[in-house]
Design a protein around this motif. Structure first.
Motif, PDB file in Angstrom:
ATOM      1  N   ARG A  46      52.614  53.683  60.285  1.00  0.00           N
ATOM      2  CA  ARG A  46      53.931  53.191  60.712  1.00  0.00           C
ATOM      3  C   ARG A  46      53.891  52.573  62.099  1.00  0.00           C
ATOM      4  O   ARG A  46      54.543  51.568  62.369  1.00  0.00           O
ATOM      5  CB  ARG A  46      54.947  54.342  60.720  1.00  0.00           C
ATOM      6  CG  ARG A  46      55.407  54.790  59.336  1.00  0.00           C
ATOM      7  CD  ARG A  46      56.652  55.653  59.480  1.00  0.00           C
ATOM      8  NE  ARG A  46      57.111  56.120  58.183  1.00  0.00           N
ATOM      9  CZ  ARG A  46      56.864  57.322  57.688  1.00  0.00           C
ATOM     10  NH1 ARG A  46      56.127  58.176  58.392  1.00  0.00           N
ATOM     11  NH2 ARG A  46      57.314  57.681  56.504  1.00  0.00           N
ATOM     12  N   LYS A 340      52.845  56.225  50.608  1.00  0.00           N
ATOM     13  CA  LYS A 340      54.206  56.192  50.092  1.00  0.00           C
ATOM     14  C   LYS A 340      54.312  55.419  48.778  1.00  0.00           C
ATOM     15  O   LYS A 340      53.667  54.388  48.593  1.00  0.00           O
ATOM     16  CB  LYS A 340      55.140  55.543  51.130  1.00  0.00           C
ATOM     17  CG  LYS A 340      55.215  56.299  52.450  1.00  0.00           C
ATOM     18  CD  LYS A 340      55.723  57.725  52.269  1.00  0.00           C
ATOM     19  CE  LYS A 340      55.740  58.496  53.566  1.00  0.00           C
ATOM     20  NZ  LYS A 340      56.147  59.917  53.368  1.00  0.00           N
ATOM     21  N   LYS A 355      62.436  54.103  51.079  1.00  0.00           N
ATOM     22  CA  LYS A 355      63.167  55.103  51.844  1.00  0.00           C
ATOM     23  C   LYS A 355      64.052  54.400  52.870  1.00  0.00           C
ATOM     24  O   LYS A 355      63.706  53.327  53.368  1.00  0.00           O
ATOM     25  CB  LYS A 355      62.187  56.018  52.583  1.00  0.00           C
ATOM     26  CG  LYS A 355      61.381  56.953  51.723  1.00  0.00           C
ATOM     27  CD  LYS A 355      60.327  57.686  52.547  1.00  0.00           C
ATOM     28  CE  LYS A 355      60.934  58.463  53.699  1.00  0.00           C
ATOM     29  NZ  LYS A 355      59.920  59.259  54.437  1.00  0.00           N
ATOM     30  N   THR A 356      65.148  55.042  53.207  1.00  0.00           N
ATOM     31  CA  THR A 356      66.006  54.532  54.277  1.00  0.00           C
ATOM     32  C   THR A 356      66.132  55.532  55.423  1.00  0.00           C
ATOM     33  O   THR A 356      66.972  55.362  56.306  1.00  0.00           O
ATOM     34  CB  THR A 356      67.408  54.197  53.739  1.00  0.00           C
ATOM     35  OG1 THR A 356      67.990  55.385  53.179  1.00  0.00           O
ATOM     36  CG2 THR A 356      67.331  53.110  52.671  1.00  0.00           C
ATOM     37  N   SER A 357      65.268  56.568  55.428  1.00  0.00           N
ATOM     38  CA  SER A 357      65.322  57.585  56.469  1.00  0.00           C
ATOM     39  C   SER A 357      65.154  56.952  57.848  1.00  0.00           C
ATOM     40  O   SER A 357      64.284  56.096  58.043  1.00  0.00           O
ATOM     41  CB  SER A 357      64.203  58.607  56.258  1.00  0.00           C
ATOM     42  OG  SER A 357      64.193  59.079  54.931  1.00  0.00           O
ATOM     43  N   PRO A 358      65.958  57.354  58.839  1.00  0.00           N
ATOM     44  CA  PRO A 358      65.821  56.801  60.200  1.00  0.00           C
ATOM     45  C   PRO A 358      64.413  56.991  60.739  1.00  0.00           C
ATOM     46  O   PRO A 358      63.876  58.096  60.728  1.00  0.00           O
ATOM     47  CB  PRO A 358      66.837  57.602  61.008  1.00  0.00           C
ATOM     48  CG  PRO A 358      67.843  58.085  60.000  1.00  0.00           C
ATOM     49  CD  PRO A 358      67.070  58.330  58.741  1.00  0.00           C
ATOM     50  N   LYS A 360      61.750  56.188  59.411  1.00  0.00           N
ATOM     51  CA  LYS A 360      60.746  56.314  58.356  1.00  0.00           C
ATOM     52  C   LYS A 360      61.051  55.416  57.160  1.00  0.00           C
ATOM     53  O   LYS A 360      60.571  55.657  56.049  1.00  0.00           O
ATOM     54  CB  LYS A 360      60.635  57.767  57.890  1.00  0.00           C
ATOM     55  CG  LYS A 360      60.085  58.720  58.944  1.00  0.00           C
ATOM     56  CD  LYS A 360      59.837  60.093  58.365  1.00  0.00           C
ATOM     57  CE  LYS A 360      59.175  61.012  59.375  1.00  0.00           C
ATOM     58  NZ  LYS A 360      58.853  62.351  58.810  1.00  0.00           N
ATOM     59  N   ALA A 361      61.844  54.388  57.399  1.00  0.00           N
ATOM     60  CA  ALA A 361      62.183  53.476  56.313  1.00  0.00           C
ATOM     61  C   ALA A 361      60.936  52.757  55.821  1.00  0.00           C
ATOM     62  O   ALA A 361      60.015  52.469  56.587  1.00  0.00           O
ATOM     63  CB  ALA A 361      63.226  52.472  56.783  1.00  0.00           C
ATOM     64  N   THR A 362      60.894  52.471  54.525  1.00  0.00           N
ATOM     65  CA  THR A 362      59.776  51.741  53.937  1.00  0.00           C
ATOM     66  C   THR A 362      60.286  50.467  53.277  1.00  0.00           C
ATOM     67  O   THR A 362      61.497  50.271  53.105  1.00  0.00           O
ATOM     68  CB  THR A 362      59.043  52.606  52.898  1.00  0.00           C
ATOM     69  OG1 THR A 362      59.970  53.023  51.884  1.00  0.00           O
ATOM     70  CG2 THR A 362      58.419  53.831  53.552  1.00  0.00           C
TER      71      THR A 362
END
Length: 451
Positions: A46, A340, A355-358, A360-362
């Motif tokens: 990342r 991922k 993913k949309t995690s703050p 950690k978006a992909t």
């Protein structure tokens, strides 16, 4: 009961359980719910590790060897049965063979954040079960190869092409036997000339390098007597460790021993003290004795910044033995690669997932990296794009496994050549080793904008 004599080495069957528990529970649930459709997973970083502006990719070959050998033996299946896994899932694992495809950046490639280093396309269960194994191999070896490449640059005054000046002295400080083997291999990919690790030299076809320890010198009545004995016994390896007592006097005694035995003095090793002053004194004494081709090897808790300082100051040092910092990457000891799911096939059609995690978006879908070069060969920028799109430049991910079969195998020399080419192609500012220097990041863009 654990075996107190177990050295920690894993057989191919035992390697099947080098896996995080949740991968097995997820895989069992996938099977129970009929979710073993084809899927795509990507391994990427990342963000670059602290004090790093690029990565030198390594670990693919050892990783693919483990994937190809991956089997669940009777002992492993029995252990999983005792953990409560159901028989249909154990039957599935009993017949496990990787049958999918893998695309990857070949070892020795330069890479940056967000770029997929490796892409797995396989039935979901197979792809999921490779997660820890692939990350274990690629993260560590990329870390060490990147560190080694930085040392190669330092030894060359910021320019590549001086890998012959680096010797891997790391095994006694590496984190285990397997790490020592992999560190030697990674250093060789980055351009190191040899290794003190004889097992790695034998396995990977490297040059074993060594001089002597202070204990050897201390085992004789005088330093010169020790030098004479070693020269007689190993006339083709006559590099003398000269700092047991007084370094400058040690150089004089090494010269005297060479004259007394008639053995050519190949060089001297400096392992402590003011390396700039001592190397100049040693060079003066060697040249005065007509030993112009005798080399000076330096060691002693070295790292790239100290080496760069000595090179810039004109220290007449021909080779650098680097141990702790090479094998542990002490200043930046981790590459935080992740693995991922980016796409799967649903109802006969591929669908991207993300993913949309703050933080950690992909980005959905299988991706390729395209690299452009300027007319002089300097890297000009990368584009991350969906697989199948045409973009200018070189596509970096290549097929390495198809239908479970290895289709890309190359000698270590090819990896070394790729690494040397990549280091030469880096924009000059990116070869600056000072982490505090103001350097514009290498341009990596997303085709069509990031999702």
């Amino acid at each position: 009961m654990p075996d107190a004599n177990d050295p920690g080495l894993l057989t191919p069957a035992q390697t099947s359980l080098l896996i995080d528990q949740y991968e097995l529970t997820m895989a069992a649930s996938y099977l129970a719910h009929g979710r073993d459709e084809p899927a795509v997973f990507e391994l990427f970083v990342r963000r670059l590790p602290p004090r790093r502006r690029w990565l030198l990719v390594a670990g693919l070959g050892p990783a693919l060897a483990l994937v190809g050998a991956l089997r669940f033996g009777d002992d492993e299946l029995g252990y999983l049965r005792a953990l409560g896994f159901a028989e249909p899932f154990l039957d599935h694992l009993a017949g496990f063979r990787f049958t999918g495809d893998i695309d990857a950046m070949p070892e020795g490639s330069i890479a940056f954040a967000d770029e997929p280093l490796l892409r797995v396309t396989a039935p979901r269960i197979q792809a999921q079960l490779l997660e820890t194994l692939l990350l274990n191999q690629v993260n560590f070896q990329t870390m060490v190869a990147t560190k080694a490449a930085r040392i190669v640059l330092a030894a060359g005054g910021g320019e590549p092409g001086h890998g012959g000046r680096l010797i891997d002295f790391s095994p006694r400080r590496d984190h285990g036997t397997d790490a020592a083997m992999k560190a030697a291999r990674c250093a060789a990919i980055a351009g190191a000339a040899g290794t003190s690790n004889v097992a790695a030299a034998m396995r990977y076809g490297l040059r074993p390098v060594g001089t002597m320890a202070h204990s050897y010198v201390l085992s004789f009545a005088t330093e010169e007597e020790a030098f004479r004995a070693f020269m007689v016994d190993f006339p083709q390896q006559a590099v003398m460790l000269v700092d047991t007592y007084d370094t400058v006097e040690g150089v004089r005694r090494a010269i005297a021993a060479a004259r007394a035995t008639g053995v050519r003095l190949a060089g001297v090793r400096l392992d402590s003290g003011d390396l700039l002053a001592l190397s100049r004194s040693a060079r003066g004494l060697l040249d005065e004795a007509g030993l112009h081709d005798a080399e000076i090897l330096a060691s002693g808790d070295l790292q790239e910044h100290r080496i760069a300082e000595l090179v810039a100051a004109g220290a007449p040092i021909d080779a650098w033995g680097v141990g702790t910092d090479l094998g542990t990457s002490r200043d930046s000891p981790a590459v935080n690669g992740v693995y991922k799911l980016v796409a799967h096939r649903v109802g006969g059609a591929w669908r991207g997932v993300f993913k949309t995690s703050p933080g950690k978006a992909t980005v959905p879908g299988a991706k390729q990296v395209h690299r452009r070069h300027d007319a002089d060969g300097t890297m000009a920028g990368d584009v991350i794009a969906p697989v199948g799109e045409d973009h200018p430049g070189q596509a970096l991910l290549v097929p390495v496994v198809r239908g479970g079969k290895l289709v890309h195998d190359e000698p270590l020399e090819a990896m070394r050549a790729r690494a040397a080419h990549g280091l030469r192609a880096l924009p000059a500012p990116l070869r600056v080793l000072d982490p505090d220097a103001e350097v514009a990041p290498y341009p990596v863009t997303w085709a069509g904008g990031r999702a």
